[in-house]
Design an enzyme around this catalytic site. Structure first.
Site, PDB file in Angstrom:
ATOM      1  N   ASN A 141      27.233  23.974 106.173  1.00  0.00           N
ATOM      2  CA  ASN A 141      26.009  23.796 106.950  1.00  0.00           C
ATOM      3  C   ASN A 141      25.280  25.146 106.995  1.00  0.00           C
ATOM      4  O   ASN A 141      25.738  26.131 106.428  1.00  0.00           O
ATOM      5  CB  ASN A 141      26.343  23.306 108.363  1.00  0.00           C
ATOM      6  CG  ASN A 141      25.208  22.489 108.977  1.00  0.00           C
ATOM      7  OD1 ASN A 141      24.043  22.690 108.646  1.00  0.00           O
ATOM      8  ND2 ASN A 141      25.554  21.582 109.870  1.00  0.00           N
TER       9      ASN A 141
ATOM     10  N   LYS B  99      31.152  17.676 107.760  1.00  0.00           N
ATOM     11  CA  LYS B  99      30.248  18.773 107.414  1.00  0.00           C
ATOM     12  C   LYS B  99      30.708  20.033 108.141  1.00  0.00           C
ATOM     13  O   LYS B  99      30.649  20.116 109.371  1.00  0.00           O
ATOM     14  CB  LYS B  99      28.811  18.416 107.806  1.00  0.00           C
ATOM     15  CG  LYS B  99      27.753  19.328 107.216  1.00  0.00           C
ATOM     16  CD  LYS B  99      26.368  18.738 107.455  1.00  0.00           C
ATOM     17  CE  LYS B  99      25.296  19.511 106.715  1.00  0.00           C
ATOM     18  NZ  LYS B  99      23.959  18.901 106.893  1.00  0.00           N
TER      19      LYS B  99
ATOM     20  N   GLY C 206      21.723  26.715  99.178  1.00  0.00           N
ATOM     21  CA  GLY C 206      20.905  27.568  98.326  1.00  0.00           C
ATOM     22  C   GLY C 206      20.751  27.120  96.898  1.00  0.00           C
ATOM     23  O   GLY C 206      20.324  27.900  96.041  1.00  0.00           O
TER      24      GLY C 206
ATOM     25  N   CYS D 139      26.120  21.451 113.565  1.00  0.00           N
ATOM     26  CA  CYS D 139      24.692  21.727 113.730  1.00  0.00           C
ATOM     27  C   CYS D 139      24.485  22.915 114.656  1.00  0.00           C
ATOM     28  O   CYS D 139      24.944  22.905 115.804  1.00  0.00           O
ATOM     29  CB  CYS D 139      23.973  20.511 114.292  1.00  0.00           C
ATOM     30  SG  CYS D 139      22.207  20.789 114.551  1.00  0.00           S
TER      31      CYS D 139
ATOM     32  N   GLY E  95      16.488  20.251 116.054  1.00  0.00           N
ATOM     33  CA  GLY E  95      17.145  19.766 117.263  1.00  0.00           C
ATOM     34  C   GLY E  95      17.509  18.297 117.224  1.00  0.00           C
ATOM     35  O   GLY E  95      17.538  17.629 118.268  1.00  0.00           O
ATOM     36  N   LEU E  96      17.757  17.774 116.013  1.00  0.00           N
ATOM     37  CA  LEU E  96      18.229  16.400 115.852  1.00  0.00           C
ATOM     38  C   LEU E  96      17.256  15.367 116.426  1.00  0.00           C
ATOM     39  O   LEU E  96      17.661  14.373 117.046  1.00  0.00           O
ATOM     40  CB  LEU E  96      19.614  16.216 116.490  1.00  0.00           C
ATOM     41  CG  LEU E  96      20.749  17.013 115.862  1.00  0.00           C
ATOM     42  CD1 LEU E  96      22.033  16.839 116.653  1.00  0.00           C
ATOM     43  CD2 LEU E  96      20.976  16.601 114.414  1.00  0.00           C
TER      44      LEU E  96
END
Length: 310
Positions: free
Chosen positions: A196, A169, A251, A134, A77-78
């Site tokens: 992301n 991003k 990954g 995000c 949550g930043l």
């Protein structure tokens, strides 16, 4: 040619000593892994600092992490102390001779993204990553990243307040990532980070409740690599014509994984979740990439970018 020469990479005019990028959210504000014996920032080309907002954020309620098969869910949550505190209190602790540092900018409005970017423009960081994707915050975040119009507005607003390279991003949770990339290029982005995390969840069978306090989170790790590779290739087919480089991520856990991202179109390769179980993985990744390039007859690792026999 030695490995150092093979690995040296250029991204948006910045010289990276290797193609490896330590991803935002995985290395805090640049000091966490320096406590691990044997770790060195000289083994990576860039470190992207933790996502930062204008004002301090406490982040989401716990639990914030959950291990999954071949991956990890996070819903931090930043959590951060705010952009001015990062510039004042955290950046002076970093050794800028070791590697290149980039800020990661988040916001709930276009204006907040621009203001945080302006604050980091007047700081020692070399580049600014725009976190428009995000999945773990209710305001802003993925809402911007999934709408090409909003993505372009954020990029344009941030472009207007900095001359530093902007790295956008991109979210994988959208209908057409290539169209979003095209719009961001028109708005002034210098590079992309793709991808992301994917949205996911885990359930506790005893309580019949979501494991994460935020109910859902971002899935990272080897489970998402095939999706990430495809998205990087889709972005590359748009970005390559404009000379816009890509940090391919999602990954990476071995040198083979890193090479796959390069072949798909990435100029640099992000490492995140793998650091949690092997903080010393970067030298092995570097050695493997260099060995592959040498064995295949490529003058540098950088020549692998986009060399997929499509």
């Amino acid at each position: 040619m030695n490995d150092a020469d093979l690995l040296r990479t250029e991204l948006c005019g910045l010289v990276l000593q290797t193609p490896l990028v330590l991803l935002s959210g995985c290395v805090g504000f640049g000091q966490e892994y320096t406590r691990v014996a044997g770790f060195s920032h000289r083994d990576v080309g860039m470190v992207v600092l933790k996502g930062t907002t204008l004002e301090p954020r406490l982040g989401n309620a716990p639990h914030r992490l959950a291990e999954t098969p071949a991956g990890m869910l996070n819903a931090i949550g930043l959590q951060n102390p705010g952009a001015r505190a990062v510039v004042r209190d955290y950046l002076p602790r970093l050794d800028f001779t070791e590697t290149v540092y980039a800020a990661n900018v988040s916001g709930a409005t276009v204006e907040e993204y621009a203001e945080v970017t302006r604050i980091f423009d007047d700081s020692p960081v070399a580049a600014i990553e725009l976190n428009i994707s995000c999945p773990n915050v209710k305001a802003g975040g993925v809402q911007f990243g999934n709408d090409p119009d909003m993505s372009a507005r954020v990029v344009a607003a941030c472009r207007a307040v900095t001359r530093k390279p902007l790295i956008t991003k991109l979210s994988p949770n959208q209908t057409d990532i290539a169209e979003n990339a095209r719009r961001c290029i028109e708005a002034g982005t210098d590079a992309f980070a793709a991808i992301n995390t994917l949205q996911g969840m885990a359930i506790d069978l005893k309580s019949r409740r979501p494991v994460l306090g935020n109910r859902q989170g971002g899935l990272s790790g080897p489970a998402i690599k095939p999706i990430a590779l495809l998205k990087v290739r889709q972005v590359y087919e748009v970005a390559n014509a404009h000379g816009v480089p890509i940090i391919g991520q999602g990954g990476v856990a071995s040198a083979d994984d890193a090479v796959e991202f390069l072949l798909a179109g990435a100029t640099a390769v992000g490492v995140g979740t793998a650091l949690f179980y092997d903080p010393l993985i970067c030298p092995a990744l570097n050695a493997g990439m260099a060995a592959y390039a040498r064995a295949q007859g490529f003058a540098t690792v950088g020549k692998l970018t986009g060399a997929l026999a499509w």
